[in-house]
Each structure stands twice: as structure tokens, then as C-alpha cells.
Scaffold this active site. Structure first.
Site, PDB file in Angstrom:
ATOM      1  N   SER A   1       6.303   3.965   1.714  1.00 54.24           N
ATOM      2  CA  SER A   1       5.218   3.807   0.757  1.00 54.24           C
ATOM      3  C   SER A   1       4.139   2.994   1.463  1.00 54.24           C
ATOM      4  CB  SER A   1       5.732   3.059  -0.472  1.00 54.24           C
ATOM      5  OG  SER A   1       4.650   2.770  -1.310  1.00 54.24           O
ATOM      6  N   ARG A   2       2.984   3.631   1.687  1.00 57.84           N
ATOM      7  CA  ARG A   2       2.000   2.965   2.547  1.00 57.84           C
ATOM      8  C   ARG A   2       1.164   1.912   1.841  1.00 57.84           C
ATOM      9  NH1 ARG A   2       1.150   8.392   4.126  1.00 57.84           N
ATOM     10  NH2 ARG A   2       2.707   8.868   5.703  1.00 57.84           N
ATOM     11  N   VAL A   3       1.031   1.989   0.529  1.00 58.73           N
ATOM     12  CA  VAL A   3       0.213   0.978  -0.137  1.00 58.73           C
ATOM     13  C   VAL A   3       0.962   0.211  -1.226  1.00 58.73           C
ATOM     14  CG1 VAL A   3      -1.991   2.109   0.301  1.00 58.73           C
ATOM     15  CG2 VAL A   3      -0.746   2.659  -1.759  1.00 58.73           C
TER      16      VAL A   3
ATOM     17  N   ASP B   1      -0.090   8.834   0.064  1.00 61.18           N
ATOM     18  CA  ASP B   1       0.061   7.473   0.599  1.00 61.18           C
ATOM     19  C   ASP B   1       1.528   7.138   0.847  1.00 61.18           C
ATOM     20  OD1 ASP B   1      -2.731   6.974  -0.012  1.00 61.18           O
ATOM     21  OD2 ASP B   1      -2.096   6.908  -2.089  1.00 61.18           O
TER      22      ASP B   1
END
Ligand code: ATP
Ligand code: MG
Length: 512
Positions: free
Chosen positions: A366-368, A341
Site C-alpha cells: 500500500s503506497r500511501v 496506489d
């Protein structure tokens, strides 16, 4: 008539004898070794053996049935093959590979078979779990909504990680990848996050250094270290991350928050490539077998944040990957980037110029984690923008062009951001320390401090945290954003602490 009686008598007694007779035989399915190569063995005569079944060899050596053909089985050995010969007996065990799990492992250093290698005696475990377990279903999972603080300013502010997230750490060799992972473990000392450090294919001296650091900082009290050293068999290196994940999952399923570090998956992929080639599986790109993506995706899918119905535990994964010549588009790095992620990219150029941790903010994401970041970090949300503007302008400044006042100001500010994001290893900071330092930075309080004095000014803030009201420090950790009033109060106290480090302005010249 006489003969009849005799027969009756004999058979009657035989029958009686047999009635209470306990047959001491247990059926065993036994085959034999037909060939031995480095780390793998060919076995015949076990038609009933299943995929991934554990097979037992002489000398308490085990192997995993991996390639099952009609006449022959290719087995991955989980130990040294030096004592094996063609013709040796092989026995089915009827079970898959499993490891001990539970609290007894905390504070211990073990190999992927669950055997202690720290000389502290046997492990009194009560439960075992298979090393390969299916990942939790989508409906069992919850969104990532709690932060996992690394204690590193640059990561917590710019690339935040949430509990249950998978964040890749990648970079060339010796760029500080392990240091980021270890700092993250150290920072969990008061956060009730259990940590698993899985070393795959590293030098024994490197692992010893990590364990020594963890022990010196008291982090072994909540950490399990799983080690497959560089000189272990490829089979042990291959199973290490799966075994470590089962140990972690057991804690997660009890509702605990767990952090797992895989250091590193490049070595894992290499050992799997070695095994696959020896097992004569067809090689693909970079000679890796076709299922190289699957071995990592099924591993990392096991990290998640479980829903309330399953006690709400989480497993956060920080897999590490080593790149070659900064090539993040090579096969294994791209695979891992697409599975995880987000990634933290460490640049050797930054490392060489002394910017440590050498995080390349532009290539990291950081995707989440942003959803999980503490609201207090929103007050410093312009840090990323300020820093990227600076990086853009910096390249112009190198040409020696004359800069206008505004550009000069942005560059001055940017240089201070860069200096302030530096952090020594083994010194993670608390959330309040991070926010106070970074808030002082983004509001320009440090712009009048000479670059070489920035570390001192930062230290003054950190060492005098009690100068800030306790209520204020508490509010930084709450789930509400900082109010303007609180922000002003922080800046007022921070300004006073920083004042001694500011450049002295020349008193105006008076002419008589
Ligand atoms: N923030 C830091 N401050 C000071 N020194 C650091 C920092 N981060 C890493 N180092 C030093 O840099 C060196 C390399 O760090 P580390 O072992 O973490 O890198 P690595 O990328 O994991 O290396 P390898 O590729 O060998 O696994 C070590 O000597 C470490 O002490
Ligand atoms: Mg390392």
C-alpha cells in the site's frame, strides 16, 4: 382600384392570422441505421453529431456515438439490438449519457442507466450527472490522511488503506477477491462511509449472493449497487463503472466519504476490447485497443481526497482484477498496478491450503495508506518483519533440517501469526479488537497456545472486550500512539483472558 382593395384585404387578414400563430415545429436531426452488429450500430446522415453524444433509436433504445467518421458513425448500443433494422431512424439528443444521482439511490440496485432492477419501484431522483466527468485538478486535492478500515486484520495491519486511495485487489478466479470487498463494505456500518458496489459482467447469481449478504447484514442502508450482468450488452458493461463513479462523486462533492468497488475491471476491459474490435479499431497487445490504459486511468483518477475548500469529501476505489495462472505481469494487471496506489494480491496456493483471506503479504503493498494508518497500529509494526522472517525460514524447515532453538522459536511464532491473520468472511473486526488481538500476538502471548486453540483464544479476547477499561479502548482509536503504560495494561488483561488456552506445562517430577 377594386383589385387593389381586395388584395389589401386578403393580405391584411393573413398577416393578422399569422401574427398569433404558434409554429409547433421543433427541428430534429434524424439519420438512419446502415448496419447492425452485436452491440454496435453504424449510422449515417447525422453530420452534426458529436463525440460521445447520446443517440436515440426506435423502441426507447439509446447508443453512444463513439467512432465518428466523415460519412458514418459507429455507435455503442446501451441495450439489446434485436429490434433494430437497417434503415431505422436515429435521432440526435444533443446531450451526453448521464445517470440519476443522490440520496434516493441509497439502498437500491440499479443498472448503469440508473433504472431500478430490484423491483422496489421507481427512483425519485432530482439530479442527473454525466457519466464521464473530468477528474478533479491536482490543486483541489488533499493528501490521504484518514484510514479506511477494512475490518480485516491482515489488511488493516499490513496493507493499510487510506480514504481517497486506489487499492487494487487482484488474484486468480475464486480466491476471495469479492469477499474482501464485501467485508470492507460491511465494516463501514458505523463509519459514515457510503458504499457503491459496481458489478461488471458477473453471473446474476453471484450478484444476487452479494446483494443478499449486504441486505442480511444491514449494509444496503448505506450502499448503492450498480449492476451490468454478464448477459447484458457490451455497451452497458463498458459504461457501468463510469456511471457508478458519477453516483459516488456526487456524494463526495457533498463532503461525504465514499467507497467504490469495481468488480471487476478485467470484464470491463474485455467488453471494451469487444466493442473496439467490432468498431474496427486497430488491435494491440492481447488484442486490446491502444486506449485501454486510458479508459482505466481516467476512471481511477476520479477517486481522490478533496481539499477543505471543496468540502473535504473522499472517494476510495477498490478495483478488482482477475489474473490468469497467477500472471500478475499480464497486460491489464500491469496497467492497473501502475495506475493504483498499491495492490492486495490473493494467492490460490494460500487459498487452497485454507489460509483465508489468501493475502500474499510479500506481493501486496500500500503506497500511501501507511501515512493514514491509526497510530495505535505502530505498536504492532514489527508484525510484517516477524512474518517475512518466518516465511523465509519456513522453506528451510520443510527440508526436515534440524533447527536451532531460535529458528524453532521464530517458526513457532510465525505459525501463530499465520493462524491469527486468518479471518472468516462476513466477520469484519473493529479497530480495538484488531489491535488487542494483534498486540497479544506480536508480544508473544499466543506463543504458548496450541495452534488449533488460537481461534478459541482469539474469540475469548473478542467476546470479552468489556474486560478492557473503556478509556483504554478509546485511546486505541485516538490520534496518539499507545503509551507503554496502556500497552502493559492491555497485555495484562489479554494474558488473563488467554491463560485458559495455554498449554499445560508438566509439573516437575519429584523423586522420593
Ligand atoms: N475469508 C474467507 N473465509 C471463508 N471463505 C471464504 C473467505 N473468502 C472467500 N471465501 C469463499 O471462497 C469462495 C470464493 O470467494 P469469492 O467469490 O470472494 O472469490 P472471487 O475471487 O471473487 O471469485 P470470482 O473469481 O468468481 O469472482 C466463496 O465461496 C467464498 O465464500
Ligand atoms: Mg468475485
Amino acid at each position: 382600384m377594386l383589385l387593389n382593395d381586395l388584395l389589401k384585404n386578403t393580405f391584411g387578414r393573413l398577416e393578422e392570422g399569422v401574427k398569433d400563430f404558434d409554429f409547433p415545429f421543433v427541428p430534429r436531426e434524424v439519420g438512419y441505421v446502415t448496419g447492425v452488429a452485436t452491440g454496435i450500430v453504424k449510422v449515417s446522415g447525422l453530420p452534426g453529431a458529436g463525440f460521445e453524444e447520446l443517440l436515440k433509436f426506435p423502441g426507447n433504445l439509446f447508443g453512444i456515438a463513439y467512432n465518428i467518421d466523415k460519412d458514418e458513425i459507429g455507435v455503442i448500443l446501451l441495450g439489446e439490438d434485436t429490434l433494430l433494422n437497417a434503415g431505422d431512424e436515429v435521432e440526435r439528443t444533443g446531450r451526453v449519457m448521464d445517470v440519476p444521482v443522490g440520496d434516493a439511490l441509497i439502498g437500491r440496485v440499479i443498472n448503469p442507466l440508473g433504472e431500478p432492477i430490484d423491483g422496489k419501484g421507481t427512483i425519485a431522483y432530482t439530479e442527473r450527472l454525466p457519466i464521464e466527468r473530468p477528474a478533479h485538478a491536482i490543486m483541489d486535492r488533499s493528501p490521504v490522511n484518514t484510514p479506511l478500515q477494512t475490518g480485516l486484520k491482515v489488511v488493516d495491519a499490513l496493507i493499510p488503506i487510506g480514504r481517497g486511495q486506489r487499492e487494487l485487489i487482484l488474484g486468480d478466479r475464486q480466491t476471495g477477491k469479492t469477499a474482501i470487498a464485501i467485508d470492507t463494505i460491511l465494516n463501514q456500518h458505523d463509519k459514515k462511509v457510503l458504499c457503491i458496489y459496481c458489478a461488471i459482467g458477473q453471473r446474476a447469481s453471484a450478484v444476487a449472493k452479494v446483494v443478499a449478504n449486504l441486505e442480511a447484514k444491514g449494509a444496503m442502508e448505506y450502499t448503492v449497487v450498480v449492476v451490468a450482468e454478464g448477459n447484458n450488452s457490451a455497451g452497458l458493461k463498458y459504461i457501468a463503472p463510469y456511471a457508478a463513479t458519477s453516483i459516488a462523486e456526487h456524494f463526495m462533492e457533498q463532503g461525504k466519504d465514499v467507497l467504490i468497488i469495481y468488480d471487476d475491471l478485467t470484464e470491463h476491459a474485455r467488453s471494451y476490447r469487444e466493442l473496439s474490435l467490432l468498431l474496427k479499431r486497430p488491435p494491440g497487445r492481447e488484442a486490446f485497443p491502444g486506449d485501454i490504459f486510458y479508459i482505466h486511468s481516467r476512471l481511477l483518477e476520479r477517486s481522490t481526497h478533496l481539499g477543505k475548500a471543496l468540502k473535504g469529501g473522499s472517494l476510495t476505489a477498490l478495483p478488482i482484477i482477475e489474473t490468469e495462472a497467477q500472471d500478475i505481469s499480464a497486460y491489464i494487471p500491469t496497467n492497473l498496478i501502475s495506475i493504483t496506489d498499491g495492490q492486495i494480491y490473493l494467492s490460490p496456493t494460500l487459498f487452497e491450503s485454507g489460509i483465508l483471506p489468501a493475502v500474499d503479504v510479500g506481493k501486496s503493498v500500500s503506497r500511501v495508506g501507511g501515512n493514514a494508518q491509526l497510530p495505535a497500529f505502530r505498536t504492532i509494526s514489527d508484525l510484517k518483519l516477524q512474518y517475512s522472517q518466518f516465511e523465509e525460514l519456513e522453506s528451510f524447515a520443510r527440508f526436515g533440517t534440524r533447527l536451532d532453538e531460535n529458528t524453532q522459536k521464530t517458526i513457532n511464532h510465525g505459525n501463530r501469526i499465520r493462524e491469527c491473520l486468518k479471518q472468516n468472511e462476513l466477520c469484519p473486526l473493529s479497530v480495538s479488537e484488531e489491535i488487542i488481538v494483534l498486540l497479544s500476538l506480536t508480544s508473544g502471548l499466543l506463543d504458548d497456545v496450541a495452534i488449533e486453540k488460537i481461534p478459541d483464544a482469539e474469540q475469548a479476547l473478542i467476546s470479552q472486550m468489556n474486560a478492557f477499561p473503556a478509556e483504554l479502548l478509546k485511546s486505541l482509536l485516538s490520534d496518539k500512539p499507545i503509551t507503554d503504560q496502556d500497552k502493559a495494561a492491555v497485555l495484562k488483561t489479554a494474558g488473563e483472558l488467554i491463560a485458559p488456552f495455554k498449554k499445560k506445562t508438566e509439573p516437575p517430577q519429584t523423586t522420593s
